[in-house]
Design a protein around this motif. Structure first.
Motif: not given
Length: 538
Positions: A320-324
């Motif tokens: 999620v951190k990468v996508v965000g």
């Protein structure tokens, strides 16, 4: 720290105050790409160390029979190292340059990781984490400066984004490797050791790379700086000479300002510094560092029944951190950091309220957050780690005797035969997945807003002559706040409960929203000069 956002604040260069001439031939040098890629490995290592913490904590707390305070010590030791180097690393960067600082930091990461792999006591683990924390923190600062100083204006944003991307990828890899090795004998040792190859690769690359042109000019070696710039820019002489002039102008401007001006009313600098300090304080006080560092124990407390299941679920945080990060990078110029901060604060506060309510409903107790259940996920080891921990002494931090109420809680849970979630099996499953979704929404909201945007604001609200010094002060406050909050997280949950901690973080998110609305300027579509001129009048 979401230490992930400290990149943009260091990317401002004196040359940015000049209008760039349109030319497409610069910045394409293979040497530039290799240098930026080698420096970006620092982001991978910092992110990896951030991501592995929660998974490794689950393994080590069982092996060492760690109490709450001991777990806080283990987690915060990395942050202590980062704070120490943040306070003392400035002279190293200025005296020996970015490239030598990167070599030193990579050596610290290798040395600290070797010590961690060979550790057999809490003291050894803590000291190893301090050394690694010093290395990754110095490495991150030096890498951002190095990339900013070797990059041409039109490629700087792209190349610095590479560092940010590597950082969040590192977080994802840290979570993933913690899960992959969770069930192996001494799996924590493999997880700690996997940061060594990229550190060695960085050392090997940096040996053949030049110092940054700006550092060379500051040391009086203008001719060598000209040679390096020519290699980095493909040999376009007119662009090299203009960039050299910009570097000299910027260094002269910086020398005209003193550190103590930051605390004066001149150009409203004191108020600007207070804005920056408040932003980084709220960045930490909304709980993101603790959610990452204690992700796996927290997920166990809401119904994921084994260390492996909790670690696997927490791996989703890294994804999620990468996508965000992607929309934050793509849309920051059009939406503006202030818009992202407001939207993120609302989403974070809402998800934390939901998580607190779900935690109350699931009847989570402190025992499952502080202590592994008896007999679960025990990792076989050639060392008698539990005995080592006991022999450390009878001090409060190093004691392994758990408070009686924790043991009673464990017995009550075992007698009930439940998994700490309560209710029927279907209700338990629904609650734990709802809790996971709430946590993922919270992490996504932070990653798209508070994580990167705080440092965008910091890079814009300070004038060029004091920007570096201002960011150093704010970074020190950032690491200190991160250290304090991480050192007290489990103790605080013991006193007031997990649900109330989530509600407290939610309240701080809404405080952040009010602060951004009333105190943070809208910098969208404005030049740095326009922003500085407006803030100087307030």
């Amino acid at each position: 720290m979401d230490p992930a956002g400290e990149t943009k604040n260091l990317t401002s260069d004196p040359s940015e105050t000049h209008t760039p001439e349109p030319h497409r031939s610069t910045g394409g040098s293979w040497l530039l790409l290799v240098a930026a890629g080698a420096a970006s490995l620092s982001g991978l290592m910092l992110g990896y160390e951030m991501g592995l913490t929660s998974g490794v904590l689950l393994q080590l707390r069982g092996l060492l029979s760690l109490s709450c305070r001991q777990q806080e010590l283990l987690v915060s030791s990395h942050l202590l190292g980062a704070l120490l180097i943040c306070l003392a690393g400035g002279p190293v960067l200025d005296r020996y340059g970015r490239r030598c600082s990167l070599l030193l930091s990579a050596a610290l990461v290798v040395g600290g990781s070797v010590a961690l792999v060979a550790s057999s006591s809490l003291v050894a683990f803590a000291l190893g984490r301090v050394v690694v924390g010093m290395g990754t923190s110095l490495s991150g600062t030096a890498a951002c400066l190095y990339i900013a100083e070797i990059s041409p204006r039109e490629r700087r944003g792209l190349l610095v984004t590479l560092y940010e991307l590597m950082l969040v990828v590192g977080v994802m890899l840290g979570f993933s490797c913690s899960y992959a090795f969770a069930a192996l004998p001494n799996g924590w040792a493999y997880t700690f050791g996997l940061v060594i190859p990229p550190a060695l690769l960085q050392i090997a690359a940096l040996v053949f790379l030049p110092a940054s042109p700006r550092f060379l000019v500051s040391r009086g070696d203008v001719q060598q700086a000209r040679v390096v710039l020519a290699r980095m820019r493909g040999g376009v002489e007119e662009h090299v000479e203009k960039e050299l002039m910009d570097i000299r102008t910027g260094l002269k401007e910086e020398s005209e300002h003193s550190f103590w001006e930051l605390f004066s009313s001149k150009a409203n600098l004191r108020s600007r510094l207070l804005t920056g300090v408040t932003l980084v304080f709220l960045q930490q006080a909304t709980g993101q560092p603790n959610i990452l560092s204690y992700a796996s124990p927290l997920l166990r407390s809401v119904g994921f029944d084994s260390d492996a299941a909790a670690t696997l679920a927490s791996t989703g945080f890294g994804v999620v951190k990468v996508v965000g990060t992607i929309p934050a990078v793509l849309l920051v110029d059009s939406v503006g950091p202030r818009g992202f901060l407001c939207g993120g604060a609302v989403a974070m506060g809402t998800s934390l309220v939901a998580l607190g309510a779900l935690t109350l409903q699931s009847h989570t107790n402190l025992t499952s957050l502080c202590k592994s259940r008896a007999g679960s996920n025990r990792t076989h080891t050639p060392w008698d780690l539990n005995d080592t921990a006991v022999q450390l002494g009878s001090g409060d931090i190093f004691t392994t005797d758990l408070p009686p109420q924790w043991n009673r809680g464990e017995s009550e849970r075992a007698d009930r035969g439940d998994d700490g979630v309560g209710g029927s099996a279907g209700g338990s499953s629904l609650l734990k997945w709802a809790s996971l979704i709430s946590l993922l929404v919270y992490v996504a909201a932070f990653s798209v807003s508070l994580g990167p945007m705080v440092y965008v604001v910091l890079s814009e609200i300070f004038p060029m002559g004091v920007r570096g010094r201002a960011v150093s002060v704010v970074s020190a406050v950032n690491w200190a706040t991160n250290l304090l909050i991480s050192m007290t997280f489990l103790t605080t949950t013991e006193k007031i409960g997990v649900a109330n901690v989530m509600f407290l973080y939610a309240a701080m998110s809404f405080v952040l929203l009010l602060f951004v609305v009333f105190c943070v300027p809208d910098t969208r579509g404005r030049t740095l000069e326009e922003i500085s001129k407006e803030l100087a009048k307030k």
